[in-house]
Design an enzyme around this catalytic site. Structure first.
Site, mmCIF file in Angstrom:
data_model
loop_
_atom_site.group_PDB
_atom_site.id
_atom_site.type_symbol
_atom_site.label_atom_id
_atom_site.label_comp_id
_atom_site.label_asym_id
_atom_site.label_seq_id
_atom_site.Cartn_x
_atom_site.Cartn_y
_atom_site.Cartn_z
ATOM 1 N N ASP A 120 -10.336 -4.641 8.016
ATOM 2 C CA ASP A 120 -9.480 -5.623 8.688
ATOM 3 C C ASP A 120 -10.182 -6.185 9.924
ATOM 4 O OD1 ASP A 120 -6.704 -4.935 7.220
ATOM 5 O OD2 ASP A 120 -7.766 -3.096 7.728
ATOM 6 N N HIS B 205 -3.600 0.212 8.340
ATOM 7 C CA HIS B 205 -4.297 -0.684 7.425
ATOM 8 C C HIS B 205 -3.235 -1.243 6.482
ATOM 9 C CE1 HIS B 205 -7.092 -2.445 4.654
ATOM 10 N NE2 HIS B 205 -6.798 -1.599 3.689
ATOM 11 N N ARG C 99 -12.645 -8.673 8.761
ATOM 12 C CA ARG C 99 -11.958 -9.917 8.385
ATOM 13 C C ARG C 99 -11.612 -10.730 9.632
ATOM 14 N NH1 ARG C 99 -8.122 -6.694 4.055
ATOM 15 N NH2 ARG C 99 -9.436 -7.023 2.204
ATOM 16 N N ARG D 215 0.828 -1.210 0.000
ATOM 17 C CA ARG D 215 0.000 0.000 0.000
ATOM 18 C C ARG D 215 0.862 1.260 0.000
ATOM 19 N NH1 ARG D 215 -2.693 -3.693 3.369
ATOM 20 N NH2 ARG D 215 -4.798 -4.207 2.679
#
Length: 298
Positions: A147, A174, A150, A85
């Site tokens: 997240d 993140h 998840r 990212r």
């Protein structure tokens, strides 16, 4: 209640679809540099309205964001397979330099929700640009909301419990350094370890490590298999938008510019935060102090 989406790629368009499916808001306007893409996505989403909730969906430009209470900023280039990212950062900075001032110009009273990766850095940048335009405390990022989902989903599957009743958080970045807060997880009001012992569930280091890898590496695995992630984050953005529009004061792991995190000053990271329809006071305070320091140095 009017919502805007800037950037109608996979994430932006899926967020729009999720808003219609969940009945969040009343009017949805899609904005994209590629106007034909925005119009086509608006048409496609509008055709789902008879099967879902009565939202008015249309495509427009920045001036059509006027009156939006929430603007989802999903513009930017996508993450390539194997790309972190943070490697996305430079490619997305210029996009924000163009988009954020336009959003603030036409929808100055809106809350801006950033989804573009790397989301923590891009949220920090968007907040800085907002300050340059005299807007404080109206920027937040989706952070580790996905997240956290998840984590709860995998824990629910592992423990044989509906993930809605699994409570735990992923905090921090993140990305690769995110933190799964195992010690805070509860199910049915019981600490995770007590619940696992009662039900005879394997909660060994090996089991935890497997869940950790799946949470931390979820995006990489999905991108490797299908090129992009969008259903999960689209739903997360719809959830954040709902909390804002109805001032729900929901506890979500969004990221905002924060004064101090364990000695690190003026950083955007995700923590459990109250999300509602009002500007985030902590964000405003942190950036106001930062702005004063800049003025003092000038």
């Amino acid at each position: 209640m009017k919502v805007g989406i800037v950037g109608t790629g996979f994430v932006g368009s899926t967020a729009g679809y999720a808003l219609v499916m969940q009945g969040v808001g009343r009017e949805l306007v899609l904005v994209d540099k590629n106007s034909a893409r925005a119009e086509s996505e608006a048409d496609d989403i509008r055709h789902a309205v008879p099967f879902a909730h009565p939202l008015e969906v249309w495509a427009g430009n920045y001036k059509d964001l006027a009156g939006c209470r929430v603007v989802l900023l999903c513009a930017g280039v996508g993450q390539k397979p194997g790309e972190t990212r943070l490697q996305l950062l430079q490619r997305n900075v210029e996009v924000f330099r163009e988009a954020v001032p336009q959003i603030l110009k036409h929808a100055p009273e809106s809350l801006l929700v950033v989804a573009t990766n790397p989301v923590d850095v891009m949220t920090h940048l968007a907040a800085q640009i907002a300050i340059e335009h005299g807007v404080l405390g109206r920027v937040l990022g989706s952070g580790t909301t996905l997240d956290t989902a998840r984590f709860r989903s995998l824990l629910g599957s592992h423990c044989g419990v509906d993930s809605h009743h699994v409570h735990g958080y992923v905090i921090g970045e993140h990305g690769d350094s995110e933190v799964l807060t195992w010690s805070l997880v509860t199910i049915a009001g019981m600490p995770l370890e007590a619940f696992a012992q009662l039900r005879g569930i394997d909660l060994s280091e090996r089991a935890r490590a497997q869940i950790d890898r799946k949470v931390r590496g979820a995006a990489y695995a999905i991108i490797a298999g299908k090129g992009a992630t969008y259903y999960g984050i689209g739903s997360a953005l719809a959830r954040i938008t709902d909390a804002i529009l109805h001032d729900q004061r929901s506890v979500l792991t969004v990221c905002v510019p924060t004064t101090d995190v364990l000695g690190v000053r003026d950083v955007s990271v995700s923590l459990p935060r109250l999300v509602g329809g009002r500007p985030l006071a902590q964000s405003a305070g942190a950036w106001a102090r930062l702005r004063r320091r800049r003025w003092n140095r000038a």
